[in-house]
Enzyme design. Structure first.
Site, PDB file in Angstrom:
ATOM      1  N   GLU B  52       0.820  -1.217   0.000  1.00 28.63           N
ATOM      2  CA  GLU B  52       0.000   0.000   0.000  1.00 28.63           C
ATOM      3  C   GLU B  52       0.852   1.265   0.000  1.00 28.63           C
ATOM      4  O   GLU B  52       1.821   1.374   0.745  1.00 28.63           O
ATOM      5  CB  GLU B  52      -0.902   0.052   1.241  1.00 28.63           C
ATOM      6  CG  GLU B  52      -1.682   1.370   1.260  1.00 28.63           C
ATOM      7  CD  GLU B  52      -2.536   1.598   2.505  1.00 28.63           C
ATOM      8  OE1 GLU B  52      -2.491   0.781   3.427  1.00 28.63           O
ATOM      9  OE2 GLU B  52      -3.239   2.631   2.514  1.00 28.63           O
ATOM     10  N   ASP B 117       9.540   5.639  14.959  1.00 28.74           N
ATOM     11  CA  ASP B 117       9.446   7.067  14.738  1.00 28.74           C
ATOM     12  C   ASP B 117       9.891   7.765  16.022  1.00 28.74           C
ATOM     13  O   ASP B 117       9.355   7.503  17.086  1.00 28.74           O
ATOM     14  CB  ASP B 117       7.985   7.437  14.403  1.00 28.74           C
ATOM     15  CG  ASP B 117       7.827   8.929  14.127  1.00 28.74           C
ATOM     16  OD1 ASP B 117       8.844   9.626  14.006  1.00 28.74           O
ATOM     17  OD2 ASP B 117       6.667   9.391  14.041  1.00 28.74           O
ATOM     18  N   ASP B 119      10.479  11.583  17.496  1.00 25.59           N
ATOM     19  CA  ASP B 119      10.181  12.963  17.138  1.00 25.59           C
ATOM     20  C   ASP B 119      10.600  13.893  18.270  1.00 25.59           C
ATOM     21  O   ASP B 119      10.429  13.586  19.441  1.00 25.59           O
ATOM     22  CB  ASP B 119       8.681  13.104  16.876  1.00 25.59           C
ATOM     23  CG  ASP B 119       8.371  14.411  16.184  1.00 25.59           C
ATOM     24  OD1 ASP B 119       8.213  14.389  14.951  1.00 25.59           O
ATOM     25  OD2 ASP B 119       8.305  15.444  16.874  1.00 25.59           O
ATOM     26  N   CYS B 139      19.879  20.444  19.301  1.00 20.53           N
ATOM     27  CA  CYS B 139      18.895  19.515  19.843  1.00 20.53           C
ATOM     28  C   CYS B 139      18.869  18.195  19.050  1.00 20.53           C
ATOM     29  O   CYS B 139      18.314  17.201  19.501  1.00 20.53           O
ATOM     30  CB  CYS B 139      17.503  20.107  20.026  1.00 20.53           C
ATOM     31  SG  CYS B 139      16.798  21.050  18.701  1.00 20.53           S
ATOM     32  N   GLY B 169      12.498  14.931   7.775  1.00 23.63           N
ATOM     33  CA  GLY B 169      12.255  16.139   7.000  1.00 23.63           C
ATOM     34  C   GLY B 169      12.109  17.370   7.874  1.00 23.63           C
ATOM     35  O   GLY B 169      12.192  18.489   7.380  1.00 23.63           O
ATOM     36  N   HIS B 359       0.301   0.329   9.766  1.00 22.82           N
ATOM     37  CA  HIS B 359       0.576   1.754   9.970  1.00 22.82           C
ATOM     38  C   HIS B 359       1.358   2.316   8.775  1.00 22.82           C
ATOM     39  O   HIS B 359       2.207   1.652   8.222  1.00 22.82           O
ATOM     40  CB  HIS B 359       1.374   1.950  11.253  1.00 22.82           C
ATOM     41  CG  HIS B 359       1.278   3.345  11.769  1.00 22.82           C
ATOM     42  ND1 HIS B 359       0.411   3.706  12.759  1.00 22.82           N
ATOM     43  CD2 HIS B 359       1.924   4.470  11.412  1.00 22.82           C
ATOM     44  CE1 HIS B 359       0.537   4.997  12.991  1.00 22.82           C
ATOM     45  NE2 HIS B 359       1.448   5.488  12.190  1.00 22.82           N
ATOM     46  N   LEU B 361       3.910   5.135   6.982  1.00 24.81           N
ATOM     47  CA  LEU B 361       5.020   6.018   7.343  1.00 24.81           C
ATOM     48  C   LEU B 361       5.556   6.674   6.073  1.00 24.81           C
ATOM     49  O   LEU B 361       5.682   6.013   5.032  1.00 24.81           O
ATOM     50  CB  LEU B 361       6.119   5.210   8.047  1.00 24.81           C
ATOM     51  CG  LEU B 361       7.181   6.004   8.797  1.00 24.81           C
ATOM     52  CD1 LEU B 361       6.557   6.764   9.977  1.00 24.81           C
ATOM     53  CD2 LEU B 361       8.271   5.069   9.336  1.00 24.81           C
TER      54      LEU B 361
HETATM   55 ZN   LIG Z   1      17.698  23.224  19.145  1.00 28.05          ZN
END
Ligand SMILES: [Zn+2]
Lengths: 487, 452
Positions: B52, B117, B119, B139, B169, B359, B361
């Site tokens: 898919e 994942d 984030d 960071c 991204g 799921h 991605l």
């Molecule tokens: Zn930063």
């Protein structure tokens, strides 16, 4: 005598588990040397069609209770208690040490009933999933009992668990100790660990209970059960799929199919209880008591029929049948039944009543025609047979009412017994997931001030309207006996 | 826009422009490489044909259950529909594009890379350099620490080899594992992997988010539990009880080893997480001893300039002092210290993404619509050097193309002439390993239940 043997074996010709020893005799002289069964090998003897059905229904009662335990989110302990009670009643399985019991007979029933239900439940993905989940739990609950006889059972399975050699134990000693929750022997060489692909013990991985290296889980012997459970499930999944593929061949026997059909429906409806005889509390019920009893003790299906009868002074055929048989089992005698129905049908002549209705009432009491004493309809029958048409009032409101109508009916029927709007979401969610008997049981608990999960006693769910009513009347008796309620 | 190099915004920098995206798909997107990576061999197999793809079209239209016969077909459809991005889902038991005509039972997810994942959002409560949607080289250190731990754990513990890390991204990273075993995991097994890996749990209101100690007790079923051995007197005390002793699981010990260095560099030196009052108050709450807490509270409240690194030294000194009088607390305090390191540096995973085969991605090499950056693969051994601000943007790539190519002579693999090349090469190399392994498996056909 009907032989179901060829049917049950036909679907499993490809199976070849490690349980051929099942039919050897051992020191106890048993044909089933182990209490537990991996069900790798189908039963090989003739089975009467009566046993075929009755045993399957008995197993279904146990599985049904397990399933409602899941739905009601019971704790493991509660589930264990409730299931053990059901097992004791319907599917006892004693240890080898219980020499006074016919252990072979118990084990044969366990064996056969499992295979019959496989046939009934292999037909859809949904049913297979539910069957595997409940059978798996039953196996786990039983596995915890009689631990002393387990080793022999597990080694009979020949699951081929590889134990870790002493060199490797020494190499990973620090890791094995750190990963173990149980304290280990000071000499690691005295411990037994098995090395298996981690995918075989996902539950141990999820709880971070093993040492894991390069995809291999090092499972301590005390956690061996996880590997056994996984193997049990994998085995069952595979065989059920094979059974499903082989099933069309069963079509040749028209006596088995309806039974299987009924059994799988039974899972949806909860298991039928037999209420063929009057309640113990039911002596001396008279026609003029019905209104009050209905208000206090009827489940929603019967309340709906009763209220419709009062409002329209009439009930259609299936409604009369469902309600009439229910009243019979409540303890309404044939004489009182005729009085009740005559009064209820206000707008017809005596003559018409005698001709068209009286015969049917007597018939349902076994006094006419085939003189068969018909049992009252169980939830399963009500849910699955004779679906009500638009102007009919029989059936199960939880299933056959639209959500809006059901909500309104619940509030108006049970508002005076403590049912509030706040109770609706839970009930409607059970209904939405097709757990009608769970919804009905929960309504019983709410309207009787009973703790959630207690059901109609001991955690049992409603599977029969008469059982609902009998329990309701018992509770009333008990509380008035304490002098709590006098009216 | 974090990219400040281009003062004047040019047309090709607008990743939301359909025209820009169409050229990107026509000339740059490496369809062939993506195909090979998903397919594990050169001839289109079910791994690709039954896969898919979901498209996000302008105007928030989400188009699920697309599937393609081969990379050319895929390229044609992508250019035609021109999605702002697209996602990769599971391999089903039938072609997703035929879903409507298949019986429900005949359309089930069967295979799927195990995906992760991570984030930056999940680090918002501890990072000090940026907030919200922002991300900078500094960071990124959190992501790098997470990659270090996860990559190591998945390779040595689970034994997987084919891991593809991809920049999401904007402010996160994705991981795709394509090993045969990982592809075949059931949802239940995927859930188990997450249970194994997850350490940081609990929402905003829960200060202590690390609760991973195994408090040794006798197994509940004594009939099957081994006998306790001498010297091993075990408590049945709850984890909070003083004097309890909780061992760290070997898997977490391994993680802790690599996180200790990250903690010093990232948390203490760079992010200076305990500089602010809010910052050090959280630290205090994680210390399970009242005496130490009040000593530190007093010292830190009166010296607002003290660095995180110095505060950590204070903490260690107080612990040492305290243990002189109460040596039995050593295990508890050591555990607390380790748990603090884990809480600040251990990977924070979005578990729901990983638990289900179906799921979706975002596919590698898609363009992030708001940053314009391409989702490029990342070499995990160089993840600490990765700088999200240097990732090529769609605008930059189109400009590079215009400079080197004759517009009359466009080629499908124009990416070779752009700064995307090293990234595509990385994917191709990864896919080549998969193909090599697939060949071995095919040779052993019959032994393997790898049926696709
Ligand atoms: Zn930063």
């Amino acid at each position: 005598m009907f032989s179901a043997r060829s049917r049950i074996t036909a679907q499993s010709s490809t199976t070849n588990g490690g349980t051929t020893s099942t039919f050897n005799t051992d020191s106890f002289g048993l044909r089933y040397p182990h209490r537990l069964n991996f069900y790798s090998v189908p039963p090989k003897e003739d089975i009467t069609i009566e046993d075929f059905e009755i045993w399957a229904i008995d197993r279904l009662r146990v599985l049904g209770e397990i399933e409602s335990s899941f739905v009601r989110n019971r704790s493991m302990d509660e589930m264990k208690r409730v299931t053990q009670a059901q097992c004791k009643k319907y599917l006892p399985l004693n240890a080898n040490s219980a020499v006074a019991v016919d252990r072979d007979a118990e084990r044969r029933k366990d064996h056969v009933s499992h295979f019959v239900l496989r046939l009934a439940f292999c037909r859809s993905e949904e049913l297979r999933y539910r069957f595997i989940k409940t059978e798996m739990m039953l196996f786990k609950l039983r596995y915890d009992e009689h631990a002393d006889e387990l080793n022999a059972f597990v080694s009979s399975l020949g699951l081929g668990f590889n134990s870790v050699g002493s060199d490797e134990l020494k190499q990973y000693e620090a890791e094995l100790r750190a990963a173990s929750i149980a304290p280990l022997h000071t000499d690691i060489g005295k411990e037994t660990f098995y090395k298996v692909r981690w995918t075989k013990v996902p539950d141990l991985i999820e709880r971070r209970k093993v040492f894991l290296h390069n995809g291999m889980a090092y499972v301590h012997s005390s956690d061996q059960s996880s590997m056994v459970f996984q193997a049990f499930q994998a085995n069952l999944e595979k065989q059920l799929e094979q059974t499903a593929k082989a099933l069309p061949r069963l079509d040749e026997d028209n006596r088995i199919l309806p039974i299987l059909e009924n059994l799988s429906q039974g899972f949806i409806a909860g298991v039928p209880s037999e209420y063929a005889s009057a309640d113990e509390t039911g002596d001396g019920v008279t026609a003029d008591m019905i209104d009050e009893m209905a208000r206090k003790h009827w489940p929603l299906c019967m309340r709906n029929l009763h209220d419709t009868l009062r409002k329209e002074r009439h009930l259609k055929h299936y409604g009369r049948l469902q309600y009439g048989l229910f009243l019979k089992v409540i303890g309404l005698s044939i004489e009182e039944a005729i009085v009740f129905w005559r009064k209820a049908f206000g707008n017809i002549t005596d003559d018409k009543f005698s001709k068209e209705y009286k015969y049917n009432i007597r018939h349902s009491y076994g006094l006419e025609g085939r003189r068969h004493n018909y049992p009252a309809k169980s939830c399963q029958m009500i849910l699955t047979t004779n679906q009500p048409g638009v102007s009919e009032s029989h059936g199960c409101p939880y299933r056959h009412f639209s959500p809006d109508n059901l909500e309104a009916a619940l509030l108006s029927t049970y508002g005076s017994q403590g049912f509030t709007r706040n109770d609706l979401p839970e009930i409607m969610s059970d209904v939405k997931s097709s757990h009608y008997h769970v919804a009905c049981t929960r309504v019983f608990e709410i309207t009787h001030g009973i703790k959630k999960g207690e059901g109609i006693g001991g955690g049992e769910s409603v599977t029969h309207p008469n059982q609902y009513t009998a329990r309701s009347r018992e509770l009333e008796k008990a509380s008035s006996g304490d002098g709590m309620v006098v009216d | 826009m974090t990219n400040t190099n281009n003062d004047a915004m040019q047309v090709e920098d607008d990743a939301s422009s359909p025209e820009v995206m169409r050229i990107f798909y026509q000339r740059i997107y490496p369809f062939k490489s993506i195909f090979t990576w998903l397919n594990h061999e050169h001839q289109p197999s079910k791994l690709f044909k039954y896969r898919e793809f979901a498209f996000t079209l302008p105007g928030d239209v989400y188009l699920r259950y697309n599937s393609f016969l081969n990379p050319e077909d895929m390229k044609k459809q992508v250019i035609k529909l021109n999605p702002s991005r697209f996602e990769v889902g599971a391999v089903y038991s039938g072609m997703p594009k035929d879903k409507k005509t298949l019986r429900p039972g005949m359309f089930q997810p069967t295979l799927r890379e195990l995906v992760f994942d991570i984030d930056m959002t999940d680090y918002d409560s501890i990072r000090t350099c940026c907030s919200g949607k922002g991300i900078c080289k500094r960071c990124w250190g959190f992501i790098a620490a997470a990659v270090e731990v996860l990559d190591q754990a998945l390779r040595t513990q689970f034994g997987w080899k084919h891991l593809l890390w991809v920049y999401s991204g904007r402010r996160g990273i994705h991981l795709w594992i394509s090993d045969e075993e990982a592809m075949m995991l059931t949802d239940e097994q995927r859930k188990a992997v997450m249970g194994w890996l997850e350490v940081i749990k609990g929402g905003k209101e829960q200060v202590k988010k690390v609760n991973v100690r195994t408090w040794k007790t006798f197994a509940s079923n004594t009939a099957r539990a081994p006998q306790p051995t001498s010297g091993e007197t075990d408590e049945k005390k709850p984890p909070s009880a003083e004097g309890g002793r909780g061992a760290l699981h070997p898997a977490l010990l391994a993680a802790l080893d690599s996180l200790k260095a990250n903690f010093q560099e990232l948390i203490l030196d760079d992010q200076d997480c305990f500089a602010s009052e809010d910052g050090w108050k959280v630290l205090l709450e994680l210390i399970p001893d009242k005496t130490i807490r009040s000593a530190l509270q007093e010292a830190w409240a009166s010296d607002s300039d003290k660095s995180s690194s110095d505060k950590w030294i204070d903490f260690k000194r107080e612990v040492k002092l305290h243990l002189k009088n109460a040596p039995h607390k050593k295990a508890t305090l050591t555990a607390a210290m380790e748990d603090i390191i884990l809480q600040y540096t251990y990977p924070r995973l979005d578990a729901e993404v990983s638990k289900h085969r179906n799921h979706l991605l975002k596919a590698p090499f898609c363009v992030h619509p708001s940053t314009g950056r391409v989702c490029v693969p990342i070499d995990p051994s160089k993840v600490h050097d990765f700088d999200p601000e240097t990732v090529p943007t769609v605008g930059q790539l189109l400009r590079e193309l215009n400079e080197v190519t004759d517009p009359e002579n466009q080629h499908h693999s124009d990416w070779e002439k752009t700064s995307l090349k090293p990234y595509v090469d990385m994917l191709d190399k990864h896919a080549a390993n998969l193909i090599a392994e697939r060949l071995i498996v095919k040779k052993e056909e019959g032994k393997s239940n790898y049926s696709w």
